[in-house]
Design a protein around this motif. Structure first.
Motif, PDB file in Angstrom:
ATOM      1  N   THR A 114     -31.600  -9.413   5.845  1.00 51.35           N
ATOM      2  CA  THR A 114     -32.336  -8.265   6.369  1.00 51.35           C
ATOM      3  C   THR A 114     -31.396  -7.104   6.625  1.00 51.35           C
ATOM      4  OG1 THR A 114     -33.971  -9.717   7.368  1.00 51.35           O
ATOM      5  CG2 THR A 114     -33.850  -7.481   8.228  1.00 51.35           C
ATOM      6  N   TRP A 115     -30.233  -7.380   7.251  1.00 56.76           N
ATOM      7  CA  TRP A 115     -29.262  -6.316   7.514  1.00 56.76           C
ATOM      8  C   TRP A 115     -28.748  -5.725   6.209  1.00 56.76           C
ATOM      9  CZ3 TRP A 115     -28.718  -3.582  11.636  1.00 56.76           C
ATOM     10  CH2 TRP A 115     -29.030  -4.126  12.874  1.00 56.76           C
ATOM     11  N   ALA A 116     -28.478  -6.549   5.221  1.00 61.82           N
ATOM     12  CA  ALA A 116     -27.994  -6.049   3.933  1.00 61.82           C
ATOM     13  C   ALA A 116     -29.067  -5.187   3.267  1.00 61.82           C
ATOM     14  CB  ALA A 116     -27.601  -7.216   3.028  1.00 61.82           C
ATOM     15  N   GLY A 117     -30.304  -5.614   3.337  1.00 53.61           N
ATOM     16  CA  GLY A 117     -31.402  -4.834   2.779  1.00 53.61           C
ATOM     17  C   GLY A 117     -31.581  -3.516   3.511  1.00 53.61           C
ATOM     18  N   PHE A 118     -31.402  -3.534   4.813  1.00 52.59           N
ATOM     19  CA  PHE A 118     -31.511  -2.316   5.608  1.00 52.59           C
ATOM     20  C   PHE A 118     -30.433  -1.323   5.211  1.00 52.59           C
ATOM     21  CE2 PHE A 118     -30.734   0.087   9.584  1.00 52.59           C
ATOM     22  CZ  PHE A 118     -31.979   0.666   9.700  1.00 52.59           C
ATOM     23  N   SER A 119     -29.222  -1.815   4.982  1.00 49.31           N
ATOM     24  CA  SER A 119     -28.118  -0.955   4.554  1.00 49.31           C
ATOM     25  C   SER A 119     -28.417  -0.329   3.197  1.00 49.31           C
ATOM     26  CB  SER A 119     -26.823  -1.761   4.501  1.00 49.31           C
ATOM     27  OG  SER A 119     -25.768  -0.968   4.048  1.00 49.31           O
ATOM     28  N   GLU A 120     -28.939  -1.122   2.273  1.00 51.85           N
ATOM     29  CA  GLU A 120     -29.306  -0.599   0.954  1.00 51.85           C
ATOM     30  C   GLU A 120     -30.420   0.426   1.081  1.00 51.85           C
ATOM     31  OE1 GLU A 120     -30.181  -3.767  -1.744  1.00 51.85           O
ATOM     32  OE2 GLU A 120     -28.241  -4.700  -1.433  1.00 51.85           O
ATOM     33  N   ASP A 121     -31.358   0.191   1.992  1.00 53.33           N
ATOM     34  CA  ASP A 121     -32.443   1.123   2.213  1.00 53.33           C
ATOM     35  C   ASP A 121     -31.892   2.461   2.702  1.00 53.33           C
ATOM     36  OD1 ASP A 121     -35.220   1.869   2.447  1.00 53.33           O
ATOM     37  OD2 ASP A 121     -34.954   1.713   4.618  1.00 53.33           O
ATOM     38  N   ILE A 126     -33.988  13.698   6.683  1.00 56.16           N
ATOM     39  CA  ILE A 126     -33.602  12.354   6.245  1.00 56.16           C
ATOM     40  C   ILE A 126     -32.170  12.051   6.678  1.00 56.16           C
ATOM     41  CG2 ILE A 126     -33.204  10.855   4.240  1.00 56.16           C
ATOM     42  CD1 ILE A 126     -35.509  12.431   2.854  1.00 56.16           C
ATOM     43  N   TYR A 127     -31.253  13.003   6.482  1.00 56.13           N
ATOM     44  CA  TYR A 127     -29.867  12.790   6.924  1.00 56.13           C
ATOM     45  C   TYR A 127     -29.817  12.482   8.413  1.00 56.13           C
ATOM     46  CZ  TYR A 127     -28.109  14.846   2.508  1.00 56.13           C
ATOM     47  OH  TYR A 127     -27.814  15.115   1.197  1.00 56.13           O
ATOM     48  N   GLN A 128     -30.600  13.219   9.197  1.00 51.88           N
ATOM     49  CA  GLN A 128     -30.610  12.999  10.647  1.00 51.88           C
ATOM     50  C   GLN A 128     -31.145  11.608  10.984  1.00 51.88           C
ATOM     51  OE1 GLN A 128     -29.358  15.200  13.040  1.00 51.88           O
ATOM     52  NE2 GLN A 128     -29.486  13.308  14.196  1.00 51.88           N
ATOM     53  N   HIS A 129     -32.194  11.186  10.280  1.00 54.76           N
ATOM     54  CA  HIS A 129     -32.742   9.841  10.494  1.00 54.76           C
ATOM     55  C   HIS A 129     -31.672   8.774  10.222  1.00 54.76           C
ATOM     56  CE1 HIS A 129     -35.365   6.365  10.330  1.00 54.76           C
ATOM     57  NE2 HIS A 129     -34.873   6.100   9.138  1.00 54.76           N
ATOM     58  N   ILE A 130     -30.941   8.941   9.151  1.00 50.46           N
ATOM     59  CA  ILE A 130     -29.874   7.992   8.814  1.00 50.46           C
ATOM     60  C   ILE A 130     -28.795   8.019   9.888  1.00 50.46           C
ATOM     61  CG2 ILE A 130     -28.035   7.448   7.164  1.00 50.46           C
ATOM     62  CD1 ILE A 130     -29.921   8.642   4.978  1.00 50.46           C
ATOM     63  N   ALA A 131     -28.399   9.210  10.315  1.00 50.64           N
ATOM     64  CA  ALA A 131     -27.328   9.347  11.318  1.00 50.64           C
ATOM     65  C   ALA A 131     -27.728   8.746  12.658  1.00 50.64           C
ATOM     66  CB  ALA A 131     -26.968  10.819  11.489  1.00 50.64           C
ATOM     67  N   ASP A 132     -29.009   8.685  12.949  1.00 54.27           N
ATOM     68  CA  ASP A 132     -29.491   8.139  14.224  1.00 54.27           C
ATOM     69  C   ASP A 132     -29.495   6.617  14.265  1.00 54.27           C
ATOM     70  OD1 ASP A 132     -29.869  10.661  15.242  1.00 54.27           O
ATOM     71  OD2 ASP A 132     -32.023  10.719  14.777  1.00 54.27           O
ATOM     72  N   THR A 170     -23.344  -0.270  11.784  1.00 57.93           N
ATOM     73  CA  THR A 170     -22.866  -1.631  11.560  1.00 57.93           C
ATOM     74  C   THR A 170     -21.802  -1.551  10.471  1.00 57.93           C
ATOM     75  OG1 THR A 170     -24.461  -2.118   9.808  1.00 57.93           O
ATOM     76  CG2 THR A 170     -25.162  -2.587  12.072  1.00 57.93           C
ATOM     77  N   GLU A 171     -21.136  -2.639  10.222  1.00 57.19           N
ATOM     78  CA  GLU A 171     -20.131  -2.663   9.149  1.00 57.19           C
ATOM     79  C   GLU A 171     -20.766  -2.331   7.804  1.00 57.19           C
ATOM     80  OE1 GLU A 171     -16.749  -3.020   9.094  1.00 57.19           O
ATOM     81  OE2 GLU A 171     -16.956  -2.816  11.270  1.00 57.19           O
ATOM     82  N   GLU A 172     -22.008  -2.742   7.611  1.00 58.39           N
ATOM     83  CA  GLU A 172     -22.673  -2.550   6.329  1.00 58.39           C
ATOM     84  C   GLU A 172     -23.157  -1.118   6.109  1.00 58.39           C
ATOM     85  OE1 GLU A 172     -23.568  -5.059   8.467  1.00 58.39           O
ATOM     86  OE2 GLU A 172     -22.547  -6.668   7.414  1.00 58.39           O
ATOM     87  N   ASN A 173     -23.512  -0.410   7.189  1.00 54.78           N
ATOM     88  CA  ASN A 173     -24.123   0.902   6.980  1.00 54.78           C
ATOM     89  C   ASN A 173     -23.302   2.077   7.497  1.00 54.78           C
ATOM     90  OD1 ASN A 173     -24.527   0.985   9.742  1.00 54.78           O
ATOM     91  ND2 ASN A 173     -26.729   0.727   9.644  1.00 54.78           N
ATOM     92  N   LYS A 174     -22.128   1.823   8.050  1.00 56.17           N
ATOM     93  CA  LYS A 174     -21.376   2.935   8.633  1.00 56.17           C
ATOM     94  C   LYS A 174     -20.929   3.962   7.581  1.00 56.17           C
ATOM     95  CE  LYS A 174     -16.914   0.591   8.923  1.00 56.17           C
ATOM     96  NZ  LYS A 174     -15.892   0.120   9.843  1.00 56.17           N
ATOM     97  N   GLN A 187     -32.217   6.127   0.946  1.00 57.07           N
ATOM     98  CA  GLN A 187     -32.673   7.310   1.666  1.00 57.07           C
ATOM     99  C   GLN A 187     -31.668   8.442   1.527  1.00 57.07           C
ATOM    100  OE1 GLN A 187     -33.877   6.566   5.728  1.00 57.07           O
ATOM    101  NE2 GLN A 187     -34.771   4.619   5.156  1.00 57.07           N
ATOM    102  N   PHE A 188     -30.374   8.107   1.589  1.00 60.95           N
ATOM    103  CA  PHE A 188     -29.344   9.122   1.421  1.00 60.95           C
ATOM    104  C   PHE A 188     -29.446   9.757   0.040  1.00 60.95           C
ATOM    105  CE2 PHE A 188     -25.262  10.605  -0.063  1.00 60.95           C
ATOM    106  CZ  PHE A 188     -24.864  11.437   0.976  1.00 60.95           C
ATOM    107  N   GLU A 189     -29.610   8.931  -0.973  1.00 61.29           N
ATOM    108  CA  GLU A 189     -29.717   9.440  -2.344  1.00 61.29           C
ATOM    109  C   GLU A 189     -30.934  10.353  -2.502  1.00 61.29           C
ATOM    110  OE1 GLU A 189     -29.547   5.954  -4.799  1.00 61.29           O
ATOM    111  OE2 GLU A 189     -27.480   5.537  -4.214  1.00 61.29           O
TER     112      GLU A 189
END
Length: 79
Positions: free
Chosen positions: A14-21, A45-51, A55-59, A25-27
């Motif tokens: 789930t965490w890996a999938g969240f990071s890919e998601d 969208i950038y702000q949503h990602i920054a909020d 984690t190690e996977e999504n930083k 979104q960034f793309e």
């Protein structure tokens, strides 16, 4: 014990999938910003990602989003 391992495996997936998601979104935001010139939606969208909780996977994607927000702010300030 098997049940705990299965739950741990599902949690990691789930965490890996969240990071890919977040990367997807960034793309999408980058496309909106650069190809479409839609700065408002891209910034949202950038702000949503920054909020998101880092984690190690999504930083990495969070860092890229913050940089894009700063660059957008600098561009607006210089116009």
């Amino acid at each position: 014990m098997k049940k705990r391992l299965i739950i741990a495996g599902i949690s990691l997936a789930t965490w890996a999938g969240f990071s890919e998601d977040l990367q997807q979104q960034f793309e999408k935001a980058y496309f909106l910003e650069t190809a479409k010139g839609n700065m408002k939606d891209a910034a949202t969208i950038y702000q949503h990602i920054a909020d998101q909780q880092a984690t190690e996977e999504n930083k990495g994607v969070i860092k890229k989003s913050l940089i894009q927000l700063l660059e957008m702010a600098n561009t607006r300030q210089n116009e």
